[in-house]
Every structure is written in structure tokens, then in C-alpha cells.
Design an enzyme around this catalytic site. Structure first.
Site, PDB file in Angstrom:
ATOM      1  N   LYS A 722       0.786  -1.247   0.000  1.00  0.00           N
ATOM      2  CA  LYS A 722       0.000   0.000   0.000  1.00  0.00           C
ATOM      3  C   LYS A 722       0.816   1.294   0.000  1.00  0.00           C
ATOM      4  O   LYS A 722       0.273   2.340  -0.339  1.00  0.00           O
ATOM      5  CB  LYS A 722      -0.930   0.014   1.206  1.00  0.00           C
ATOM      6  CG  LYS A 722      -2.145  -0.912   1.069  1.00  0.00           C
ATOM      7  CD  LYS A 722      -3.038  -0.750   2.274  1.00  0.00           C
ATOM      8  CE  LYS A 722      -4.393  -1.395   2.070  1.00  0.00           C
ATOM      9  NZ  LYS A 722      -5.217  -1.225   3.291  1.00  0.00           N
ATOM     10  N   GLU A 726       3.364   8.724   3.381  1.00  0.00           N
ATOM     11  CA  GLU A 726       2.626   9.853   3.931  1.00  0.00           C
ATOM     12  C   GLU A 726       1.773   9.540   5.156  1.00  0.00           C
ATOM     13  O   GLU A 726       1.543  10.416   5.996  1.00  0.00           O
ATOM     14  CB  GLU A 726       1.786  10.496   2.818  1.00  0.00           C
ATOM     15  CG  GLU A 726       2.724  11.211   1.857  1.00  0.00           C
ATOM     16  CD  GLU A 726       2.134  11.559   0.521  1.00  0.00           C
ATOM     17  OE1 GLU A 726       1.891  12.740   0.280  1.00  0.00           O
ATOM     18  OE2 GLU A 726       1.937  10.656  -0.309  1.00  0.00           O
TER      19      GLU A 726
HETATM   20 MO1  MOS Z   1       4.301  13.736  -1.825  1.00  0.00          MO
HETATM   21  S1  MOS Z   1       3.548  15.462  -0.925  1.00  0.00           S
HETATM   22  O1  MOS Z   1       3.068  13.395  -2.948  1.00  0.00           O
HETATM   23  O2  MOS Z   1       5.790  14.066  -2.529  1.00  0.00           O
END
Ligand code: MOS
Length: 760
Positions: A722, A726
Site C-alpha cells: 500500500k 505519507e
Molecule cells: Mo508527496 S507530498 O506526494 O511528494
């Protein structure tokens, strides 16, 4: 003090027959190159006669350039040229040419194109000299006169005029469309026995990667350019440069083998690459442009956000209604936004919900993606509000999350391909010792420190993108894996080598990875946490083709043990093609190639990830935080954080741990330190340096425990991966804010939580 996680199988001596690389704690294969300086970054590529550019930036926020006087700069020995809109060479004259794969709706900024100033710090001239010091000095001598117009850079001044985002015009923009309302939120709110409503504020924040924005453009002759650029997407930059300068694709090669931190700042082509190419074309020489740290604070930022959240609950603690109203900021020329209100729509079971999102147009550069864009800040508001609702309900905050747990995607009303958030709550709470929490604020102490315990939920997407991978397996047992993707510091080199080693049955030392080169097989930008899953499955797909080709060749050998066998009947292990059912049936790969008179097998395949939309794909997390607050001084220390993550199959226990740990550190910065401050009289960032833009340092970081809960997902992709880039930051700031409330009895709804806000 940082403890390791529950992912076992740390391995120093890996068998060379594969099958154990995926999931193992493999150290970064590029680690030695990075710590010894062998890994070169965009500003470290050299060539004979390289020129250096220094950028002159505007000192007003809005208006027009009346006159540029470069005379004094040009008289400095070693200065070669000063370029501005008045004397630059050709650039495209239409908006479409300046768009890029990560561009929002609008007309992208054109550096040095015309006389219009749209933000303070806008590049207005480039001084090019034989040495960077000369360029920088001469840049200080360029005099620019302006016709100044009045500007607005304060979101609070512009919030009343904020406008809803325009409807999406393409599938990329459609990803960020606000969700539709459901039920009757107004009625449900009015009728709810328990309600909570408040406004939450998050400031502008900036990425602070170690590597500065930089481009080195090598003039190859014949009009050909090699561009070493700091970017998260070499092919995005390559296409952009071709359209801006009207160059042929074969004449522009963009390279970014290493990146000293991206976090979203390098998703779009930044202006220094335009200036470097402009200068190289004007002078027919190689040119490097590196921005200063101050100049970073003018470019993309996490937008400030004003959020009103209203929650209505039934007496039993289930949610009756959610209303989420958000204002974010964008420039005058582009509409940057993400699905700012979508996360509260998605996360909890609730039949009635409504959303509003508006954009305040300011005289600043367009905001951009910054780690977990929209989720990091909107989940801060939602999860602070949930904590406040739990208090109103006299319910344990964790108990409230269980009561509102959603088994289905609340927006699209579909099941998740996997969702083990329940286990995050359980394991996180247990590791933290949540059951020992005294619910009363100000009830726990350690000497003169007040102790607070808070928790929050995190959510992010498990996205995938079409990606193409080339694998070349040699008869000598060496393999080369190639794709134009980037490693923005997340460990892409390493996981690519792991998956290839496993699939090809080779030792990881025998895998070479090529990436960050626009001439390699196509890859979208690295962002959105989508590359790990995409590239891994791309490698599996391509290695399957390599194995099939080897089997075809093996079938032509005399007395082949594989006559009639199908690709799925065999595996590559220890340099052999082996039957999956009878290990005694094996042929060395080298023998297969020798017989076929080839020295290597090369395959190139695209993995597409068809998704019929019948399942939602998300990662989740539960964060538990402990703070100690000095009662007299208001100083906050985050003494413990547990982040329990459900992120599908973990590819590399070590790099995965690093991703989440780093995200937690950033979450601490978001909660307590980070804030870009603008002097609105000038529309200019005041704290444009790492001394005054506060980030956590070693002394701010104490115990961080990362847990990966088991989450098997056979639907998201064949490997069940997954992505983890982030999810680790989402919810961290809320958990800390909730802990601060529990410690002090003071609710701060305005990040960062600085001691003045606690003491006031
Ligand atoms: Mo990330 S903010 O999609 O590099």
C-alpha cells in the site's frame, strides 16, 4: 531512545535463493554512496566551463517591472550576462506549454516571461557568471524599479472573498473534487443531543529538504541538453522543458539519480530549471542555477487552512452528523487544492455529512503538495474535534473511535480492500499503556510537569500508477532493473532491488538499479505514496515475463525437464530455473542462455493496476502521544509517541520504519514548531531560514515506537503493498494537541502550539 518495531525477520545474512527479501530489514543499497558523498545531487555534476546563475527576485508582491538596470552587475569581472524578460530567448506563449503532470487548474507561472509581478520573491533576472560567488555578488547590484499595486497575502483578510474550486476538468483534478453531501446534515446536527463545533487553524508550512532547488544544465552541443535537476519526476520535467522551449524530446535528457529530500516540493518543475535552461540556450554553454535557502521559502508551501468542524452525536456516542467547512489559500493564477474535506467524509461511520471548501486568492506563489497534502492538516482539525466530542460525551477518546468505526468507505459506500485500523487501535493502545490513563485533564503529573496523553486516527490513500519496468538478466547472474522513477529518499532503490532479487532468485548484490533518468521506461512522478506499490508490482510483472522467456528457451533444450511446463509451474531460485513442485527438476539459467546462444534476456512491461472502483484502498493508523508540560513555563516536550500503522504488506522493515519515524518527527514539528510567517505589509516571508523556521531537533525527539499491524490485502495488487510515505504524519499533530489538552486543560486549536498560546 528510538525503539524498533514489531516487524521481525531482521536479517544480516540473507540466503541468495531469494524468497526472503520482501519484508526483510534490508539496509539501503545506496546508503554507502550517500554517506561517502559518492551519490551526486543536481548541483554536484560538473563540466568544463560551467557557468553559474544567481537569481534576482522581486521586492514587491504585486505590480509591474518598470525598469531593470543591470549595468553595475555587467561591469563586474566574470559576469557573462544578465537575463530578464527584456532580453531572454524564446519561450512558449501559451498556458498549456507551462502545465505539468502535477499542475493544478489555472495558468502556471512563467519565470522571466513578462513584466508582471505576482508574488514577492518572484524571479525577475538571472545573473550568469564564471563563478557562483561572482554571480551572487553581481545579482546584488541589479536595480529593479516597479510600479507597485496593493496586495493581499493574509488568508484571514481574504477568507470572506474565498471562492469554491472550479469543477474538475480532467481525471487528475477529479481526484480532488469535494465529496457530495449525504443525508441531511443540518437537520441531524440540530437534532443531535451532543454537539461540538469549533474553528481550527493551521499555518503556512514549508518543506525543508537538505538539498536546495538546483539544476545543472550540460550543453552537449547540437542543441542537446542534459539536465541534472532536483525533481521527483524526471519525465515530467523533460516534457515540461520541451513544451516551454519548443525542444524535441530526444534533445533533452533529465536526470535525478539522487534527491536530498522531496516531500512534494519537487513534484512540479520549479523555476530554477527554467532559468538554467534559458541561460544555457542563450549562451550555448553549460549553466548551473542553485536557489538560496531564502528563495525556497517563496516557492510551494503547505497552504494555511481555516476549518470549521461541527459534529453531532447520539447519546450512545455514534455520530449523527459531520459538517466540515474549509478555507485554504492559493495564488491569483492557479487553483491549488486537494480533497481537504474528503478525509472527514471518509473516516467515520456517519449517515449525514456536508462539506464546503473555498479558496482564498492571495498574492503569493501557488501552494503545493507537502507530505500528506490536505490530510495532515484536515485530520488535525477532525481529530481535535473528535477529542472534544469525546469530552462532551464523557467517553474515552479511543472508545469514541470504536463506536464510530466504519467498515465501509463512507463516500462511495463500498468495502475496503483491507482495513485493519481496529488492530492499530488495539496494538497501539496496548503498547502505549492507554488503559492506565486517568481521563480527567490535569490529573497526571511528574514533578512540576503536567502529563498528558492523547490519541488520534490517521488515514491516507493506497494509490497506484501505471509504470513500466525493464529487466535485463544476464547469463553471468547479474540483473539490471530500469525505470524512470525517482528515489526521493524513501528507499526506492532498495525496495526495487529487494523485489527483483526475490523474483529472479538472485542475491541482492547482483541487482543493479537504474532510475531518475528520463530516457528510461516511463514512470509518473514519485509522490502520493504510490511508487512503492506501483514499481514493486511492475517489477513482478516484468520478472514474470523474464521467467516465461527463460522457460520458453529451456523448453528447446534437449531432454528439457520443462517440456509443457507453464511459467507459473517454475521459479527462479539460486541462479536456476526450478520446478515449483519438484525441486530436483532444475536447470541453471546460464545453461539455458548458453543453449539459446544469448547472453541476456531482456523484458519491458507495463503494470496497469486496473481498478473497477468496487473497493476503497486506504492506509490507516492510530497515534498515541504523551506530552510533559512545564506548568510554569508552558514548555511542551513530546516524551512518547506510538504510531501503529495498517499499511498492507511491508516491503522493508527498516525503510518502512524510517518512513513512519520520520513522519512522526515531522508531526511533532507541525504540532509544536512549524510556521511560515509573512509580513503582510510586504507580502514576504519573515522567517525564511532554518534558524527561524523552527523544526524539531534531536533534543525535541524522545521515544518513538512504530508498529506495523498485519494487514493482508489480496485485492489492492498482487503483492498486497500500500505505500507508507505519507500515512505516518497524518493524525500526529492532533494526538499531540489532544495530549496537551489532557495535560493542561487548555485547548489550542491553532497550530503550532507555542508556549504563548498555552500561557495566555
Ligand atoms: Mo508527496 S507530498 O506526494 O511528494
Amino acid at each position: 531512545m528510538v525503539k524498533d518495531t514489531t516487524q521481525g525477520a531482521a536479517t544480516q545474512s540473507l540466503p541468495n535463493n531469494g524468497r526472503s527479501y520482501i519484508g526483510a530489514a534490508v539496509p539501503r543499497i545506496d546508503g554507502r554512496a550517500k554517506v561517502t558523498g559518492k551519490a551526486r545531487y543536481a548541483a554536484e555534476f560538473n563540466t568544463q566551463g560551467l557557468l553559474h546563475g544567481s537569481v534576482v527576485t522581486s521586492t514587491i508582491a504585486k505590480g509591474r517591472i518598470r525598469r531593470i538596470d543591470a549595468g553595475a552587475a555587467l561591469r563586474v569581472a566574470g559576469v557573462v550576462a544578465v537575463l530578464s524578460h527584456e532580453n531572454r530567448p524564446f519561450m512558449a506563449d501559451n498556458d498549456a506549454a507551462y502545465s505539468d503532470d502535477a499542475a493544478p487548474k489555472g495558468a502556471a507561472f512563467r519565470p522571466l516571461y513578462g513584466d508582471r509581478i505576482m508574488f514577492n520573491g518572484q524571479p525577475v533576472a538571472l545573473v550568469i557568471a564564471e563563478e557562483s560567488e561572482i554571480a551572487r555578488f553581481a545579482a546584488s547590484l541589479v536595480r529593479v524599479e516597479y510600479d507597485e499595486e496593493s496586495h493581499v497575502t493574509d488568508i484571514y483578510q481574504a477568507r470572506e472573498q474565498a471562492v469554491p474550486p472550479k469543477p474538475p476538468g480532467n481525471p487528475f483534478e477529479a481526484m480532488f473534487a469535494p465529496p457530495p453531501p449525504r443525508g441531511d446534515a443540518d437537520r441531524a446536527l440540530a437534532g443531535a443531543p451532543i454537539r461540538h463545533g469549533a474553528e481550527y487553524h493551521t499555518p503556512i508550512e514549508h518543506h525543508n529538504p537538505m538539498e536546495l532547488y538546483a539544476s545543472t544544465v550540460i550543453w552537449e552541443g547540437n542543441g542537446k541538453l542534459t539536465v541534472y535537476d532536483k525533481t521527483q519526476g524526471v519525465q515530467n520535467v523533460q516534457r515540461y522543458l520541451c513544451s516551454v522551449f519548443g525542444m524535441k524530446p530526444e534533445d533533452v535528457r533529465v536526470m535525478s539519480p539522487f534527491m536530498g529530500g522531496g516531500f512534494g516540493s519537487g513534484l512540479r518543475p520549479q523555476y530554477q530549471v527554467v532559468l538554467a535552461v534559458l541561460a544555457a540556450r542563450a549562451l550555448q554553454r553549460s549553466v548551473r542555477v542553485v536557489l538560496t535557502r531564502q528563495q525556497h521559502y517563496v516557492l510551494g508551501h503547505r497552504p494555511a487552512m481555516i476549518q470549521k468542524i461541527e459534529l453531532g452525536a447520539h447519546a450512545d456516542g455514534t455520530l449523527a452528523a459531520i459538517a466540515h467547512d474549509a478555507v485554504t489559500m492559493t495564488s491569483q493564477y492557479e487553483d491549488f487544492h486537494r480533497q481537504e474535506t474528503g478525509w472527514s467524509a471518509l473516516l467515520y461511520a456517519c449517515a449525514n455529512a456536508k462539506y464546503a471548501h473555498r479558496l482564498a486568492r492571495l498574492d503569493l506563489a501557488t501552494a503545493c503538495d507537502m507530505r500528506a497534502p490536505s490530510a495532515a492538516n484536515s485530520v488535525f482539525a477532525l481529530e481535535s474535534a473528535m477529542d472534544e466530542l469525546a469530552l462532551a460525551l464523557e467517553l474515552d477518546p479511543l472508545e469514541l473511535r470504536y463506536k464510530c468505526y466504519s467498515e465501509r468507505d463512507q463516500i462511495a459506500d463500498r468495502p475496503y480492500s483491507s482495513k485493519n485500523l481496529r488492530e492499530c487501535y488495539r496494538q497501539g493502545a496496548e503498547a502505549f499503556g492507554w488503559s492506565k490513563r486517568n481521563p480527567a485533564p490535569r490529573s497526571m503529573r511528574d514533578g512540576r510537569d503536567l502529563i498528558g496523553w492523547g490519541m488520534a486516527t490517521g488515514i491516507w490513500e493506497a494509490l497506484q500508477v501505471p509504470i513500466t519496468v525493464r529487466v535485463a538478466l544476464g547469463a553471468n547472474g547479474q540483473a539490471e532493473v530500469s525505470c524512470a522513477t525517482s528515489d526521493i529518499g524513501t528507499g526506492t532503490y532498495t525496495i526495487m532491488a529487494q523485489v527483483a532479487a526475490e523474483m529472479l532468485g538472485l542475491s541482492i548484490e547482483n541487482i543493479a538499479i537504474n532510475l531518475g533518468d528520463s530516457t528510461l521506461p516511463q514512470s509518473p512522478v514519485e509522490g502520493g505514496s504510490w511508487i512503492a506499490a506501483s514499481i514493486s508490482n511492475g517489477i513482478v510483472t516484468t520478472c514474470d515475463a523474464v521467467r516465461a522467456e527463460l522457460l520458453r528457451l529451456a523448453g528447446r533444450m534437449p531432454n528439457s525437464p520443462f517440456a509443457g511446463a507453464k511459467p507459473e509451474d517454475v521459479a527462479l531460485t539460486g541462479g536456476n530455473l526450478v520446478s515449483r513442485t519438484d525441486a530436483a527438476l532444475a536447470v541453471p539459467v546460464s545453461a539455458v542462455m548458453r543453449h539459446a546462444a544469448v547472453d541476456r534476456v531482456v523484458e519491458e512491461k507495463t503494470a496497469n493496476f486496473p481498478d473497477d472502483g468496487s473497493y476503497a484502498h486506504n492506509t490507516h493508523s492510530a497515534i498515541f502521544a504523551e506530552v510533559k508540560v512545564d506548568e510554569q513555563l508552558g514548555v511542551i516536550r513530546v516524551t512518547r509517541v506510538v504510531n501503529a500503522v495498517a499499511g498492507g504488506r511491508i516491503l522493508n522493515a527498516m525503510t518502512a520504519h524510517s518512513q513512519i519515524m520520520g513522519s512522526v518527527v515531522w508531526g511533532i514539528g507541525m504540532a509544536l514548531h512549524e510556521e511560515t510567517l509573512i509580513d503582510h505589509r510586504f507580502g514576504r516571508t519573515m522567517n525564511a531560514n532554518i534558524a527561524e523556521y523552527h523544526v524539531p531537533v534531536n533534543a525535541d525527539i524522545h521515544e518513538i515506537k512504530v508498529i506495523f499491524v498485519d494487514e493482508r490485502d489480496d485485492l489492492v495488487n498482487p503483492l498486497g503493498i500500500k505505500g507508507l510515505g505519507e500515512i505516518g504524519i497524518v493524525g500526529v499533530a492532533a494526538a499531540i494537541a489532544n495530549a496537551v489538552y489532557h495535560a493542561t486543560g487548555k485547548r489550542v486549536r491553532d497550530l503550532p502550539i507555542t508556549l504563548d498560546k498555552l500561557l495566555s
